[in-house]
Design a protein around this motif. Structure first.
Motif, short mmCIF file in Angstrom:
data_model
loop_
_atom_site.label_atom_id
_atom_site.label_comp_id
_atom_site.label_asym_id
_atom_site.label_seq_id
_atom_site.Cartn_x
_atom_site.Cartn_y
_atom_site.Cartn_z
N VAL A 120 29.52 26.21 55.47
CA VAL A 120 29.70 27.18 54.38
C VAL A 120 31.04 27.89 54.55
O VAL A 120 31.78 28.08 53.59
CB VAL A 120 28.55 28.21 54.36
N GLU A 121 31.34 28.23 55.79
CA GLU A 121 32.60 28.92 56.05
C GLU A 121 33.79 28.01 55.70
O GLU A 121 34.79 28.48 55.14
CB GLU A 121 32.66 29.33 57.52
N ALA A 122 33.68 26.72 56.01
CA ALA A 122 34.76 25.79 55.68
C ALA A 122 34.95 25.72 54.17
O ALA A 122 36.07 25.70 53.66
CB ALA A 122 34.44 24.40 56.24
N LEU A 123 33.84 25.72 53.45
CA LEU A 123 33.92 25.69 51.99
C LEU A 123 34.62 26.96 51.47
O LEU A 123 35.50 26.89 50.61
CB LEU A 123 32.51 25.55 51.42
N TYR A 124 34.25 28.09 52.03
CA TYR A 124 34.90 29.35 51.65
C TYR A 124 36.38 29.34 52.02
O TYR A 124 37.22 29.87 51.30
CB TYR A 124 34.20 30.54 52.29
N VAL B 169 28.48 23.84 44.07
CA VAL B 169 29.27 25.07 44.06
C VAL B 169 29.79 25.28 42.64
O VAL B 169 30.38 24.39 42.03
CB VAL B 169 30.40 25.01 45.11
N SER B 170 29.48 26.44 42.12
CA SER B 170 29.83 26.76 40.75
C SER B 170 30.77 27.95 40.78
O SER B 170 30.41 29.03 41.26
CB SER B 170 28.54 27.10 39.99
N VAL B 171 31.99 27.74 40.32
CA VAL B 171 32.99 28.81 40.36
C VAL B 171 33.31 29.26 38.94
O VAL B 171 33.42 28.43 38.03
CB VAL B 171 34.27 28.33 41.08
N PHE C 212 34.31 19.88 53.47
CA PHE C 212 33.89 21.13 52.83
C PHE C 212 35.09 21.95 52.36
O PHE C 212 35.04 22.58 51.30
CB PHE C 212 33.01 21.95 53.80
N GLU C 213 36.16 21.93 53.14
CA GLU C 213 37.38 22.62 52.70
C GLU C 213 37.89 22.03 51.39
O GLU C 213 38.29 22.76 50.48
CB GLU C 213 38.50 22.52 53.75
N ASP C 214 37.89 20.70 51.31
CA ASP C 214 38.35 20.04 50.09
C ASP C 214 37.53 20.49 48.88
O ASP C 214 38.07 20.76 47.81
CB ASP C 214 38.21 18.51 50.21
N VAL C 215 36.20 20.55 49.07
CA VAL C 215 35.31 20.90 47.96
C VAL C 215 35.57 22.34 47.51
O VAL C 215 35.62 22.63 46.32
CB VAL C 215 33.84 20.71 48.38
N GLY C 216 35.75 23.23 48.48
CA GLY C 216 36.05 24.61 48.13
C GLY C 216 37.36 24.72 47.36
O GLY C 216 37.45 25.40 46.34
N TRP C 217 38.38 24.02 47.88
CA TRP C 217 39.67 24.00 47.17
C TRP C 217 39.48 23.54 45.74
O TRP C 217 39.93 24.18 44.79
CB TRP C 217 40.66 23.08 47.90
N ALA D 269 42.85 27.84 48.05
CA ALA D 269 43.26 27.60 46.66
C ALA D 269 43.47 28.93 45.93
O ALA D 269 44.42 29.08 45.16
CB ALA D 269 42.20 26.77 45.94
N ALA D 270 42.60 29.89 46.19
CA ALA D 270 42.74 31.19 45.52
C ALA D 270 44.07 31.82 45.89
O ALA D 270 44.76 32.38 45.03
CB ALA D 270 41.57 32.11 45.91
#
Lengths: 339, 339
Positions: free
Chosen positions: A100-104, A131-133, A60-65, A110-111
């Motif tokens: 969800v928190e891992a994704l955030y 996830v749409s950014v 999930f962290e990877d996906v958020g990044w 990355a942010a």
């Protein structure tokens, strides 16, 4: 299950408060951002589980990044700077609050690296995890580098190693079930955690890039976008392409030819057209700024009687315009026909 | 199936070219927008089929309209003006190119009405149909109306008829299978095609609104957001709420009480706190600018020993803070507990 508002409160630690260019951060109807007189640059990219990533391969962290990085890469390809981002998270019931928190956490990481404030978003229930950014950036009006603008005679440069993400994913999914343990870790990392080459984008823009794009769909497909927008053709030299370390060995193991190995997409390398006299110095500076490979890889030519994107190999010229990943057709029709 | 790039080319007619504040429209890595010195305002909202709309009730045009309008409503609640929008469309294989086009037509229609340029987006394959729109707007820095800022003694005003969307959807889905033919067409239209009250938002901001929000989650839940952000409580009078035409009759038919009928959410009415001496004139002007009902509906009070959002009825004070629609919990826990 945690209620929406409770979870949003927990996620607040990953969101940017007011400060710097952020006049109003998350928690209101909208965020307010000061672009300090620059023009606003807006890009959106959505990632869908099972399509853009596999649960067995990416955390999930990877996906958020990745969701933040690929949008920042779009801004890099404009010579722009990301300032703020918002996210629409499509969340199935099975996805836990911790996930969800891992994704955030991955998005916030990355942010932070890319100087972007995560200023809010929307979380909606859905059967499909996605996830749409959207990233908002700034650029001096008129200084953005577009896809249109390449001229015959320009040199083509590439900053960033090609082929790594596709090879990493290819190795991880080569067996009956995905197994990231099979892949060269360097290649896998390129798939999981692509980099946005913002410093390179700025350097190439400063050096006078006439057109620029990031390689997301695939080398041929993306250069074809420049060619169509500019009304030109491109000629690349296979031997000059900056191939990422480990890609050719992985391609050998997978039985994939060299052209396919470098055309795979999701590299987030930058390809730019430049006046030829400035190309060598510009690409060297841009690559050094990122610590990635870079090279003059070809030239922009008159489109008459030439493929949109031709790749010069020892055995002749390969039409690369249709090579790349079309999330729909997956038949190579993307970019095959100039308009 | 039409390839991604071919479809995107077909959709170009619904996207804004360069012109006015749009320096670079769709078709590049990102769009470039001139905010003419204003601060950037950014909002995102995602709609998911089966959660935010039903295929039996809303057309693809309706969904496209709504995806843009609800984001513009967020900007209305800041006193801001939408300028540009991007979309991430999550598209299952079964959704035809004609349906995608209808969705874009609806988005373009709303974008035209609300003065917003649709400048691009991303289309991704997904098992779940969803549309995530991000709207970029502008506001003079420091002039945005936030949720925080309401002070005890302020009047609370509401512009826009309450209860229509929930009643329309309620009537359409009251039977064993959804049937829009059962619903009062005025109410159904409020669900299918919500309006963003941008002129009212500007008028309330100009009149000195100290806090503002649009009613999306539900009247109680949204006013609770203002109360938490401002550190105050709110007291509403049921008899003064501007109920949309047809809502009370529909509530009677559905066997729903009057409090529930007005608290349903998705109204996209604006609720603002204002100095009391300006409230009557401000709400009259804002309502007239939109041709919708509007009224002074209550006041901001000291939070001690009071519910966060109290509704004064003939039979006593009802705690409205937890009333509204939480897309996750659907248990009314949203906003039930002040932080």
């Amino acid at each position: 299950m945690t209620g929406e508002f409770t979870l949003i409160a927990q996620l607040g630690r990953y969101l940017a408060p007011a400060g710097g260019p952020v006049l109003l951060g998350h928690g209101d109807d909208a965020a307010v951002v000061d672009l300090q007189g620059g023009a606003a640059v807006l890009a959106v990219d959505a990632l869908v589980e099972g399509r853009h990533w596999l649960a067995a391969v990416s955390s999930f962290e990877d996906v958020g990044w990745k969701a933040v990085a690929v949008n920042c890469s779009d801004l890099a390809a404009m010579g722009a700077s990301p300032v703020a981002a918002v996210v629409a998270l499509h969340r199935p019931d099975r996805v836990t609050a911790a996930q969800v928190e891992a994704l955030y956490r991955g998005m916030a990481e990355a942010a932070g690296v890319y100087g972007t404030a995560l200023v809010g978003g929307d979380t909606v229930a859905s059967d499909t995890l996605a996830v749409s950014v959207t990233v908002l950036g700034r650029v001096e009006a008129g200084r953005e580098v577009r896809r249109a603008g390449a001229r015959p005679g320009d040199a083509l440069v590439c900053v960033g190693g090609l082929g790594a993400a596709a090879a990493g994913l290819g190795e991880a999914t080569a067996g009956a079930t995905p197994d990231p343990g099979r892949a060269d870790p360097r290649l896998l990392q390129a798939h999981r955690r692509p980099r946005a080459l913002l410093a390179a984008g700025h350097a190439l823009a400063e050096a006078g890039a006439t057109a620029m794009i990031d390689v997301s769909d695939g080398l041929g497909a993306d250069i074809a976008h420049i060619c169509r927008a500019s009304g030109v053709s491109a000629e690349l030299r296979l031997d000059d392409l900056p191939v990422a370390d480990g890609v050719l060995a992985a391609a050998d193991r997978l039985g994939i030819d060299r052209v396919t190995a470098v055309a795979g997409g999701e590299d987030y390398a930058l390809v730019a057209a430049l006046p030829p006299e400035r190309a060598e110095e510009a690409v060297a500076g841009a690559a050094a700024a990122e610590g990635v490979p870079g090279a003059v890889v070809g030239r922009i030519v008159d489109p008459a009687r030439r493929p949109l994107v031709g790749l010069v190999t020892a055995s002749g010229v390969v039409d690369l315009s249709g090579r790349g990943y079309d999330h729909y057709a997956q038949q190579g029709d993307a970019g095959a026909t100039p308009p």
